[in-house]
Design a protein around this motif. Structure first.
Motif, PDB file in Angstrom:
ATOM      1  N   UNK A 115       0.753  -1.341   0.403  1.00  0.00           N
ATOM      2  CA  UNK A 115      -0.106   0.451  -0.082  1.00  0.00           C
ATOM      3  C   UNK A 115       1.006   1.110   0.217  1.00  0.00           C
ATOM      4  N   UNK A 116       2.191   1.435   0.716  1.00  0.00           N
ATOM      5  CA  UNK A 116       2.516   2.752   0.701  1.00  0.00           C
ATOM      6  C   UNK A 116       3.397   2.406  -0.413  1.00  0.00           C
ATOM      7  N   UNK A 117       3.563   1.350  -1.240  1.00  0.00           N
ATOM      8  CA  UNK A 117       4.483   2.039  -2.849  1.00  0.00           C
ATOM      9  C   UNK A 117       2.961   2.207  -3.392  1.00  0.00           C
ATOM     10  N   UNK A 118       1.638   1.619  -3.665  1.00  0.00           N
ATOM     11  CA  UNK A 118       1.139   2.241  -4.269  1.00  0.00           C
ATOM     12  C   UNK A 118       0.494   4.479  -3.592  1.00  0.00           C
ATOM     13  N   UNK A 119       0.417   5.171  -2.289  1.00  0.00           N
ATOM     14  CA  UNK A 119       0.454   5.425  -2.249  1.00  0.00           C
ATOM     15  C   UNK A 119       1.571   7.369  -2.631  1.00  0.00           C
ATOM     16  N   UNK A 120       2.411   6.070  -3.299  1.00  0.00           N
ATOM     17  CA  UNK A 120       3.816   6.693  -3.629  1.00  0.00           C
ATOM     18  C   UNK A 120       3.536   7.302  -5.295  1.00  0.00           C
ATOM     19  N   UNK A 121       3.205   6.079  -5.420  1.00  0.00           N
ATOM     20  CA  UNK A 121       2.877   6.200  -6.956  1.00  0.00           C
ATOM     21  C   UNK A 121       1.788   7.352  -7.075  1.00  0.00           C
ATOM     22  N   UNK A 122       0.891   6.910  -6.609  1.00  0.00           N
ATOM     23  CA  UNK A 122      -0.161   8.144  -6.618  1.00  0.00           C
ATOM     24  C   UNK A 122       0.055   9.577  -6.403  1.00  0.00           C
ATOM     25  N   UNK A 123       1.035   9.825  -5.303  1.00  0.00           N
ATOM     26  CA  UNK A 123       1.241  11.319  -4.911  1.00  0.00           C
ATOM     27  C   UNK A 123       2.413  11.492  -6.325  1.00  0.00           C
ATOM     28  N   UNK A 124       3.157  10.654  -6.980  1.00  0.00           N
ATOM     29  CA  UNK A 124       4.374  10.796  -7.346  1.00  0.00           C
ATOM     30  C   UNK A 124       3.143  11.003  -9.471  1.00  0.00           C
ATOM     31  N   UNK A 125       2.099  10.759  -9.137  1.00  0.00           N
ATOM     32  CA  UNK A 125       1.016  10.784 -10.558  1.00  0.00           C
ATOM     33  C   UNK A 125       0.493  11.954 -10.658  1.00  0.00           C
ATOM     34  N   UNK A 126       0.141  12.669  -8.703  1.00  0.00           N
ATOM     35  CA  UNK A 126      -0.539  13.885  -8.483  1.00  0.00           C
ATOM     36  C   UNK A 126       0.462  15.240  -9.400  1.00  0.00           C
ATOM     37  N   UNK A 127       1.710  14.929  -8.395  1.00  0.00           N
ATOM     38  CA  UNK A 127       2.670  16.292  -8.839  1.00  0.00           C
ATOM     39  C   UNK A 127       4.154  15.188  -8.869  1.00  0.00           C
ATOM     40  N   UNK A 128       4.857  15.508 -10.260  1.00  0.00           N
ATOM     41  CA  UNK A 128       5.989  14.424 -10.319  1.00  0.00           C
ATOM     42  C   UNK A 128       7.425  14.920  -9.501  1.00  0.00           C
ATOM     43  N   UNK A 129       7.094  15.761  -9.140  1.00  0.00           N
ATOM     44  CA  UNK A 129       7.796  15.980  -8.087  1.00  0.00           C
ATOM     45  C   UNK A 129       8.678  15.488  -7.150  1.00  0.00           C
ATOM     46  N   UNK A 130       7.142  14.669  -6.366  1.00  0.00           N
ATOM     47  CA  UNK A 130       7.169  13.689  -5.357  1.00  0.00           C
ATOM     48  C   UNK A 130       8.562  12.972  -5.560  1.00  0.00           C
ATOM     49  N   UNK A 131       8.475  12.849  -6.917  1.00  0.00           N
ATOM     50  CA  UNK A 131       9.944  11.434  -7.536  1.00  0.00           C
ATOM     51  C   UNK A 131      11.350  11.584  -6.626  1.00  0.00           C
ATOM     52  N   UNK A 132      11.145  12.334  -6.309  1.00  0.00           N
ATOM     53  CA  UNK A 132      12.580  12.501  -5.252  1.00  0.00           C
ATOM     54  C   UNK A 132      12.488  12.735  -3.936  1.00  0.00           C
ATOM     55  N   UNK A 133      11.536  12.055  -3.642  1.00  0.00           N
ATOM     56  CA  UNK A 133      11.426  12.469  -2.245  1.00  0.00           C
ATOM     57  C   UNK A 133      11.497  10.762  -1.905  1.00  0.00           C
ATOM     58  N   UNK A 134      11.459   9.956  -3.444  1.00  0.00           N
ATOM     59  CA  UNK A 134      10.933   8.365  -3.234  1.00  0.00           C
ATOM     60  C   UNK A 134      12.178   7.646  -2.411  1.00  0.00           C
ATOM     61  N   UNK A 135      13.744   7.567  -2.282  1.00  0.00           N
ATOM     62  CA  UNK A 135      14.729   7.127  -1.753  1.00  0.00           C
ATOM     63  C   UNK A 135      14.017   7.299  -0.569  1.00  0.00           C
ATOM     64  N   UNK A 136      14.116   8.669   0.205  1.00  0.00           N
ATOM     65  CA  UNK A 136      13.549   8.447   1.745  1.00  0.00           C
ATOM     66  C   UNK A 136      12.761   7.389   1.784  1.00  0.00           C
ATOM     67  N   UNK A 137      11.710   8.091   1.162  1.00  0.00           N
ATOM     68  CA  UNK A 137      10.315   6.432   2.056  1.00  0.00           C
ATOM     69  C   UNK A 137      11.255   5.415   2.081  1.00  0.00           C
ATOM     70  N   UNK A 138      12.149   4.971   1.269  1.00  0.00           N
ATOM     71  CA  UNK A 138      12.526   3.694   0.536  1.00  0.00           C
ATOM     72  C   UNK A 138      13.170   3.217   2.285  1.00  0.00           C
ATOM     73  N   UNK A 139      14.056   4.165   2.449  1.00  0.00           N
ATOM     74  CA  UNK A 139      15.078   4.287   3.900  1.00  0.00           C
ATOM     75  C   UNK A 139      13.971   4.302   4.691  1.00  0.00           C
ATOM     76  N   UNK A 140      13.306   5.009   5.215  1.00  0.00           N
ATOM     77  CA  UNK A 140      11.962   4.585   6.315  1.00  0.00           C
ATOM     78  C   UNK A 140      11.522   3.113   6.386  1.00  0.00           C
ATOM     79  N   UNK A 141      10.985   2.344   4.462  1.00  0.00           N
ATOM     80  CA  UNK A 141      10.704   1.370   4.778  1.00  0.00           C
ATOM     81  C   UNK A 141      11.472   0.518   5.564  1.00  0.00           C
ATOM     82  N   UNK A 142      12.678   1.041   5.060  1.00  0.00           N
ATOM     83  CA  UNK A 142      14.207   0.238   5.247  1.00  0.00           C
ATOM     84  C   UNK A 142      14.564  -0.538   6.916  1.00  0.00           C
TER      85      UNK A 142
END
Length: 561
Positions: A215-242
């Motif tokens: 679900x986190x991956x789905x929400x992140x993709x929705x964020x990026x498709x809402x505003x594409x600049x959110x793409x740069x935050x994905x590494x930080x999300x991966x760190x949190x998940x890790x």
């Protein structure tokens, strides 16, 4: 930073608890046909927000304050912006069944953002169609801000911050004058922040179910498709998940999240491919052209160079609030530098990394920095500031504290915390009071309201009249009877959209009125038809004064004919 919080991960199986005792091996349970073992229950109680009355009461109280401050006077301040008008007009087109936009959709942004706005505004626009204009529809952003504020609190608690720090993060996010101004506006960034916060909450879920990470991956993709600049935050999300996933299921959690994010994200280029608009070609728009345009936009200069556009944007942010942008960034850098010694730093590594990445992107020497960019960083800045405050509080109250400590020493610790809290309040509260008071009392949109009313009252036959307006006024003109697209015309379309320019064979002479707002006057320099219409027209009404005035100008078709 000092260790204030429980570890974000469970003790590793087989770790000895004390010298001379047998290793404590958490009991593991294998599900028949499952992927492996289930992680042991953490040593500390998990945060169950929905069943914790203190959390609900505290979060509810702060949320009420945020909604009141952000909602009061929301239609009058700040000034209506072109971006708000653009997204709301495109949402209107979606509601009308006219496709993804009322003009040709040219892949400037993924359309999911204004599709969500269309959903948010559907019911009020159905009940009161005339409300489908920028100022009244700002109330839809209140729901977005409220949901994001609650997610901030949930995320803070899932990152093991104490209740008061969670409430502090929520207040920093929702009550800072910078937040109040920007979160009121109909920006895609506000919607993207909501989805990204949901992604972080699921990534830090104490239950550690695999579906939470998917679900986190789905929400992140929705964020990026809402505003594409959110793409740069994905590494930080991966760190949190890790950090917050269990070591035994981590590879499945991360793989599932990345796969879910990629599959949803690929739907955008797939849409373009199915419409034969992925690659550039003659006679049609394309996704590649849209990306190329965004990447090649003229830069606004280095953010620290006086006089540059980026520096002006930075100064506008700091005009409203210095504490959240500067204090939050300093806190993020400190947290990233101290993970070895601080449990807080390890727990908040993801949000701190997100804040630093967004700051680094903003500081590109040749990059383009829009005013709403900081919206994406606000939740992470608020979290690291609150985490820093919790860390300092713990250090003062608990550091080197021994059993049987003298009462005078304990009083001294508490007094120091009181002095620090009072100093922070004395510095912050007066500045926030002034900023929020302006947002609650100023009326910056009276000229826009008066101009819109004039168009509806004074133009005798709007259905046969052509007027150039900026995006913020376009829906007002449509509701007053002007034909959408070719009667009420986004001013720059008169020069830049072939579908519109071919209906203007005589150029400015085919235009009846120009609503000259600050945006129109600023951009007319590069738009020949708009510039000529302004030069060959007379003022028939003026609303406001100075640079912010709005003029209604009627073209003189006999002039120069």
């Amino acid at each position: 930073m000092t260790a204030t919080l429980p570890t974000a991960t469970d003790p590793r199986p087989g770790t000895a608890t004390a010298a001379g005792t047998a290793p404590l091996i958490p009991q593991q349970r294998t599900r028949p046909g499952g992927l492996g073992v289930r992680p042991p229950a953490p040593a500390h109680p998990l945060v169950r927000f929905r069943s914790s009355r203190p959390d609900l009461l505290l979060c509810g109280a702060v949320l009420l304050a945020i909604v009141l401050v952000q909602g009061w006077n929301i239609t009058n301040f700040p000034t209506l912006s072109d971006d708000e008008g653009t997204y709301l007009a495109q949402a209107w087109a979606v509601q009308q069944g006219d496709g993804l936009a009322h003009y040709t959709y040219w892949y400037d942004h993924p359309p999911l953002g204004w599709i969500q706005i269309a959903g948010l505004t559907y019911l009020p626009s159905l009940l009161v169609p005339d409300w489908m204009t920028v100022a009244p529809m700002r109330f839809s952003m209140l729901a977005v801000s409220a949901a994001s504020s609650v997610l901030i609190y949930v995320l803070a608690r899932r990152l093991w911050l104490p209740r008061w720090a969670g409430a502090l993060a929520m207040a920093l996010f929702g009550l800072s004058p910078l937040s109040v101004v920007l979160q009121r506006e109909i920006f895609l960034d506000n919607l993207a922040v909501l989805w990204m916060l949901l992604a972080f909450c699921l990534a830090a879920s104490p239950s550690r179910h695999l579906w939470h990470h998917f679900g986190s991956g789905l929400a992140a993709a929705t964020a990026v498709l809402t505003k594409e600049t959110m793409l740069v935050v994905l590494p930080a999300l991966l760190v949190t998940m890790w950090r917050h996933s269990h070591r035994d299921t981590r590879k499945f959690a991360v793989t599932g999240a990345v796969t879910a994010c990629a599959l949803i994200g690929l739907s955008y280029p797939l849409y373009a491919l199915l419409n034969s608009e992925l690659l550039p070609g003659a006679g049609h728009v394309s996704l590649i052209d849209g990306i190329t345009y965004q990447m090649s936009r003229p830069g606004s200069g280095f953010v620290l160079t006086p006089g540059s556009g980026s520096n002006g944007v930075l100064r506008s942010w700091l005009y409203y609030d210095t504490v959240l942008p500067l204090g939050g960034l300093a806190g993020a850098l400190l947290l990233l530098a101290t993970p070895r010694w601080s449990v807080t730093a390890r727990a908040l590594a993801g949000p701190a990394l997100a804040a630093v990445i967004l700051a680094a992107v903003a500081m590109r020497p040749s990059g383009y920095l829009p005013a709403m960019y900081v919206i994406q960083a606000l939740p992470f800045l608020a979290l690291v500031l609150a985490g820093g405050a919790a860390s300092v509080t713990h250090a003062v109250l608990r550091r080197r504290r021994a059993p049987g400590e003298r009462r005078s020493r304990l009083i001294g610790r508490r007094a120091l915390i009181g002095v620090l809290a009072l100093s922070a309040a004395v510095y912050v509260l007066p500045r926030w009071y002034e900023g929020d008071r302006t947002a609650l009392t100023a009326d910056a949109n009276a000229p826009y309201r008066q101009a819109a009313a004039w168009l509806g009252r004074e133009v005798p036959d709007p259905g046969r009249t052509r007027v150039l307006v900026d995006d913020a006024l376009w829906l007002d003109a449509v509701h007053h009877g002007f034909q959408p697209g070719l009667g009420a015309v986004w001013f720059y379309k008169a020069d830049l959209d072939p579908a519109v320019t071919k209906t203007l064979p005589r150029g400015w002479r085919d235009i009846d009125y120009v609503v000259s707002s600050p945006t129109v006057r600023r951009d007319a320099v590069d738009l020949p038809n708009v510039k000529a219409a302004l030069e060959h027209s007379s003022v028939v009404a003026v609303f406001g004064s100075g640079e912010d005035r709005i003029e209604i100008r009627r073209t003189d078709r006999a002039d120069g004919s």
